[in-house]
Write a protein that holds these residues in place. Structure first.
Motif, PDB file in Angstrom:
ATOM      1  N   GLU A 174       0.803  -1.225   0.000  1.00 11.82           N
ATOM      2  CA  GLU A 174       0.000   0.000   0.000  1.00 11.82           C
ATOM      3  C   GLU A 174       0.833   1.270   0.000  1.00 11.82           C
ATOM      4  O   GLU A 174       0.277   2.364  -0.041  1.00 11.82           O
ATOM      5  CB  GLU A 174      -0.974   0.043   1.201  1.00 11.82           C
ATOM      6  CG  GLU A 174      -1.882  -1.170   1.328  1.00 11.82           C
ATOM      7  CD  GLU A 174      -2.744  -1.368   0.090  1.00 11.82           C
ATOM      8  OE1 GLU A 174      -3.095  -0.364  -0.558  1.00 11.82           O
ATOM      9  OE2 GLU A 174      -3.051  -2.528  -0.239  1.00 11.82           O
ATOM     10  N   ARG A 175       2.170   1.164   0.045  1.00 14.53           N
ATOM     11  CA  ARG A 175       2.984   2.378   0.036  1.00 14.53           C
ATOM     12  C   ARG A 175       4.063   2.335  -1.032  1.00 14.53           C
ATOM     13  O   ARG A 175       4.169   3.247  -1.854  1.00 14.53           O
ATOM     14  CB  ARG A 175       3.631   2.602   1.411  1.00 14.53           C
ATOM     15  CG  ARG A 175       4.253   3.981   1.567  1.00 14.53           C
ATOM     16  CD  ARG A 175       5.205   4.066   2.746  1.00 14.53           C
ATOM     17  NE  ARG A 175       6.509   3.451   2.460  1.00 14.53           N
ATOM     18  CZ  ARG A 175       7.549   3.505   3.290  1.00 14.53           C
ATOM     19  NH1 ARG A 175       7.423   4.133   4.454  1.00 14.53           N
ATOM     20  NH2 ARG A 175       8.705   2.942   2.961  1.00 14.53           N
ATOM     21  N   ASP A 176       4.885   1.296  -0.998  1.00 13.88           N
ATOM     22  CA  ASP A 176       6.011   1.190  -1.917  1.00 13.88           C
ATOM     23  C   ASP A 176       5.661   0.335  -3.125  1.00 13.88           C
ATOM     24  O   ASP A 176       4.800  -0.540  -3.058  1.00 13.88           O
ATOM     25  CB  ASP A 176       7.216   0.561  -1.198  1.00 13.88           C
ATOM     26  CG  ASP A 176       7.639   1.361   0.025  1.00 13.88           C
ATOM     27  OD1 ASP A 176       7.618   2.600  -0.051  1.00 13.88           O
ATOM     28  OD2 ASP A 176       7.967   0.731   1.053  1.00 13.88           O
ATOM     29  N   PRO A 177       6.349   0.557  -4.236  1.00 13.04           N
ATOM     30  CA  PRO A 177       6.153  -0.336  -5.386  1.00 13.04           C
ATOM     31  C   PRO A 177       6.645  -1.730  -5.054  1.00 13.04           C
ATOM     32  O   PRO A 177       7.449  -1.913  -4.135  1.00 13.04           O
ATOM     33  CB  PRO A 177       6.999   0.319  -6.484  1.00 13.04           C
ATOM     34  CG  PRO A 177       8.013   1.136  -5.753  1.00 13.04           C
ATOM     35  CD  PRO A 177       7.344   1.609  -4.496  1.00 13.04           C
ATOM     36  N   PRO A 178       6.164  -2.757  -5.757  1.00 15.49           N
ATOM     37  CA  PRO A 178       6.661  -4.111  -5.522  1.00 15.49           C
ATOM     38  C   PRO A 178       8.179  -4.169  -5.659  1.00 15.49           C
ATOM     39  O   PRO A 178       8.791  -3.358  -6.359  1.00 15.49           O
ATOM     40  CB  PRO A 178       5.971  -4.934  -6.617  1.00 15.49           C
ATOM     41  CG  PRO A 178       4.740  -4.150  -6.957  1.00 15.49           C
ATOM     42  CD  PRO A 178       5.129  -2.707  -6.804  1.00 15.49           C
ATOM     43  N   PHE A 179       8.775  -5.132  -5.000  1.00 11.66           N
ATOM     44  CA  PHE A 179      10.228  -5.237  -4.978  1.00 11.66           C
ATOM     45  C   PHE A 179      10.807  -5.309  -6.386  1.00 11.66           C
ATOM     46  O   PHE A 179      11.858  -4.714  -6.663  1.00 11.66           O
ATOM     47  CB  PHE A 179      10.646  -6.471  -4.179  1.00 11.66           C
ATOM     48  CG  PHE A 179      12.130  -6.720  -4.189  1.00 11.66           C
ATOM     49  CD1 PHE A 179      12.997  -5.923  -3.444  1.00 11.66           C
ATOM     50  CD2 PHE A 179      12.679  -7.740  -4.964  1.00 11.66           C
ATOM     51  CE1 PHE A 179      14.371  -6.143  -3.460  1.00 11.66           C
ATOM     52  CE2 PHE A 179      14.050  -7.968  -4.986  1.00 11.66           C
ATOM     53  CZ  PHE A 179      14.899  -7.176  -4.231  1.00 11.66           C
ATOM     54  N   VAL A 180      10.152  -6.025  -7.281  1.00 15.37           N
ATOM     55  CA  VAL A 180      10.692  -6.162  -8.633  1.00 15.37           C
ATOM     56  C   VAL A 180      10.770  -4.805  -9.330  1.00 15.37           C
ATOM     57  O   VAL A 180      11.717  -4.524 -10.072  1.00 15.37           O
ATOM     58  CB  VAL A 180       9.854  -7.164  -9.456  1.00 15.37           C
ATOM     59  CG1 VAL A 180       8.426  -6.678  -9.628  1.00 15.37           C
ATOM     60  CG2 VAL A 180      10.496  -7.436 -10.803  1.00 15.37           C
ATOM     61  N   ASP A 181       9.780  -3.926  -9.072  1.00 14.56           N
ATOM     62  CA  ASP A 181       9.815  -2.584  -9.647  1.00 14.56           C
ATOM     63  C   ASP A 181      10.885  -1.730  -8.976  1.00 14.56           C
ATOM     64  O   ASP A 181      11.556  -0.923  -9.619  1.00 14.56           O
ATOM     65  CB  ASP A 181       8.449  -1.913  -9.502  1.00 14.56           C
ATOM     66  CG  ASP A 181       7.385  -2.569 -10.356  1.00 14.56           C
ATOM     67  OD1 ASP A 181       7.755  -3.358 -11.253  1.00 14.56           O
ATOM     68  OD2 ASP A 181       6.186  -2.315 -10.130  1.00 14.56           O
ATOM     69  N   GLY A 182      11.010  -1.902  -7.657  1.00 15.53           N
ATOM     70  CA  GLY A 182      12.050  -1.170  -6.955  1.00 15.53           C
ATOM     71  C   GLY A 182      13.434  -1.534  -7.442  1.00 15.53           C
ATOM     72  O   GLY A 182      14.303  -0.672  -7.596  1.00 15.53           O
ATOM     73  N   ARG A 183      13.645  -2.827  -7.703  1.00 15.03           N
ATOM     74  CA  ARG A 183      14.947  -3.263  -8.209  1.00 15.03           C
ATOM     75  C   ARG A 183      15.218  -2.689  -9.601  1.00 15.03           C
ATOM     76  O   ARG A 183      16.342  -2.301  -9.911  1.00 15.03           O
ATOM     77  CB  ARG A 183      15.030  -4.783  -8.236  1.00 15.03           C
ATOM     78  CG  ARG A 183      16.372  -5.301  -8.717  1.00 15.03           C
ATOM     79  CD  ARG A 183      16.545  -6.784  -8.478  1.00 15.03           C
ATOM     80  NE  ARG A 183      17.821  -7.256  -9.007  1.00 15.03           N
ATOM     81  CZ  ARG A 183      18.980  -7.138  -8.386  1.00 15.03           C
ATOM     82  NH1 ARG A 183      19.024  -6.559  -7.192  1.00 15.03           N
ATOM     83  NH2 ARG A 183      20.100  -7.571  -8.909  1.00 15.03           N
ATOM     84  N   ALA A 184      14.177  -2.629 -10.424  1.00 11.98           N
ATOM     85  CA  ALA A 184      14.348  -2.040 -11.750  1.00 11.98           C
ATOM     86  C   ALA A 184      14.741  -0.567 -11.636  1.00 11.98           C
ATOM     87  O   ALA A 184      15.593  -0.073 -12.388  1.00 11.98           O
ATOM     88  CB  ALA A 184      13.061  -2.192 -12.561  1.00 11.98           C
ATOM     89  N   THR A 185      14.134   0.142 -10.689  1.00 12.26           N
ATOM     90  CA  THR A 185      14.478   1.550 -10.458  1.00 12.26           C
ATOM     91  C   THR A 185      15.915   1.680  -9.967  1.00 12.26           C
ATOM     92  O   THR A 185      16.652   2.587 -10.379  1.00 12.26           O
ATOM     93  CB  THR A 185      13.516   2.165  -9.434  1.00 12.26           C
ATOM     94  OG1 THR A 185      12.178   2.079  -9.920  1.00 12.26           O
ATOM     95  CG2 THR A 185      13.863   3.626  -9.170  1.00 12.26           C
ATOM     96  N   PHE A 186      16.325   0.771  -9.073  1.00 12.83           N
ATOM     97  CA  PHE A 186      17.697   0.779  -8.576  1.00 12.83           C
ATOM     98  C   PHE A 186      18.700   0.573  -9.708  1.00 12.83           C
ATOM     99  O   PHE A 186      19.707   1.285  -9.809  1.00 12.83           O
ATOM    100  CB  PHE A 186      17.853  -0.308  -7.509  1.00 12.83           C
ATOM    101  CG  PHE A 186      19.281  -0.611  -7.144  1.00 12.83           C
ATOM    102  CD1 PHE A 186      20.081   0.349  -6.546  1.00 12.83           C
ATOM    103  CD2 PHE A 186      19.823  -1.866  -7.400  1.00 12.83           C
ATOM    104  CE1 PHE A 186      21.401   0.070  -6.198  1.00 12.83           C
ATOM    105  CE2 PHE A 186      21.131  -2.153  -7.063  1.00 12.83           C
ATOM    106  CZ  PHE A 186      21.928  -1.191  -6.466  1.00 12.83           C
ATOM    107  N   LEU A 187      18.429  -0.392 -10.579  1.00  8.68           N
ATOM    108  CA  LEU A 187      19.336  -0.662 -11.703  1.00  8.68           C
ATOM    109  C   LEU A 187      19.387   0.531 -12.657  1.00  8.68           C
ATOM    110  O   LEU A 187      20.458   0.880 -13.169  1.00  8.68           O
ATOM    111  CB  LEU A 187      18.896  -1.921 -12.444  1.00  8.68           C
ATOM    112  CG  LEU A 187      18.974  -3.224 -11.640  1.00  8.68           C
ATOM    113  CD1 LEU A 187      18.422  -4.393 -12.457  1.00  8.68           C
ATOM    114  CD2 LEU A 187      20.395  -3.514 -11.195  1.00  8.68           C
ATOM    115  N   ALA A 188      18.235   1.168 -12.879  1.00 12.32           N
ATOM    116  CA  ALA A 188      18.209   2.354 -13.742  1.00 12.32           C
ATOM    117  C   ALA A 188      18.993   3.503 -13.117  1.00 12.32           C
ATOM    118  O   ALA A 188      19.700   4.250 -13.799  1.00 12.32           O
ATOM    119  CB  ALA A 188      16.762   2.767 -14.003  1.00 12.32           C
TER     120      ALA A 188
END
Length: 303
Positions: A174-188
């Motif tokens: 309910e607050r953060d994007p799913p981990f897989v999306d967060g990891r994609a943001t980290f890699l970007a």
């Protein structure tokens, strides 16, 4: 001792202490935490949580403690040859005899048949917080999808090879994007900085310096990382999680990569949860969700 001498032992009976020593709330103490991975990070994280007043843990790991694990692990030579989770359970119960420590002495290997691990997946999903301490990207993606589907807070923790730093990533429902999306943001984000994420060397916890010399993560790096991860988990259970702009913490221990040196912390915001969006890394998302659906179907068939 001289002949005829006597030995006397003094026994003191200490009064019971009053008050909560751990400062944990009753609501936090009744919540169970799943820690997947009972290696160096997982073992020290589990010990820190128990010492901080949590007594409900589920530990998942199928590996056996080997002599070369002792350098950074919470266990000792008497546990060599035993499953890590069983040795860790004994250690935790020696610290808090009343704790409820459940163990799964097999690895959550996403390459195996889903039916063989259906009950383990259910045991993880039933916990209030799910922690990935495996250091394996595929397992982290799977556990992140499992947590997201069951609306559970998820924390993934890893020491960068060589001990140059660490990552503690949080995904709250309910607050953060799913981990897989967060990891994609980290890699970007890494790509924007013109660097690649820290890459492993020829052996676990090792990386190669610019001159090709190996740099090995020591116990200090592991212990500091476990402490930060424990703080994140405790704050979640206490109802006071870090703000969204600190959801992904990059902790620097030396002057390497993007870190200025020991103590340099990078607080990375990976955005907010946006219902209906597919995230930046569609392939990674599909991979993680397909894994979870396979295991979920197997769990339903087994039940």
């Amino acid at each position: 001792m001289a002949d005829g001498a006597t030995h006397r032992r003094r026994i003191l009976v200490l009064p019971d202490e009053s008050g909560a020593r751990s400062a944990r709330s009753a609501a936090a103490e009744c919540k169970r935490v799943a820690i997947v991975g009972a290696g160096s990070i997982g073992s020290k994280l589990a010990e820190s949580l128990v010492r901080s007043g949590l007594g409900l843990l589920t530990l998942i790991d199928g590996d056996v403690l080997l002599p070369d694990n002792l350098e950074r692990h919470a266990l000792e030579w008497r546990d060599v040859g035993f499953r890590k989770v069983n040795g860790l359970k004994r250690r935790l119960l020696a610290i808090a005899p009343g704790a409820d420590i459940r163990v799964v002495d097999s690895n959550l290997n996403w390459q195996r048949s889903a039916k063989s691990h259906a009950w383990q997946v259910e045991a993880v999903a039933d916990c209030s917080v799910i922690v990935d301490a495996t250091g394996d990207p595929a397992t982290a993606l799977f556990l992140g999808a499992l947590a997201d589907a069951n609306e559970r807070p998820f924390v993934s923790v890893e020491v960068f090879e060589g001990g140059l730093g660490a990552l503690v990533a949080t995904a709250l429902p309910e607050r953060d994007p799913p981990f897989v999306d967060g990891r994609a943001t980290f890699l970007a984000w890494c790509d924007e900085q013109g660097v690649a994420p820290p890459e492993p060397g020829p052996r676990r916890y090792e990386m190669l310096a610019g001159d090709g010399a190996p740099i090995v993560a020591d116990d200090a790096a592991v212990t500091m990382t476990a402490g930060h991860a424990a703080r994140v988990v405790l704050d979640i259970l206490d109802g006071a999680p870090a703000p969204p702009d600190s959801a992904w913490l990059l902790l620097g221990y030396s002057r390497h990569w993007l870190f200025d040196g020991h103590g340099h912390t990078i607080r990375l915001s990976v955005g907010e949860r946006c219902p209906g969006t597919s995230g930046e890394d569609v392939e990674a998302r599909a991979f993680a969700l397909d894994l979870f659906k396979e295991w979920l179907d197997a769990a339903k068939a087994a039940g």
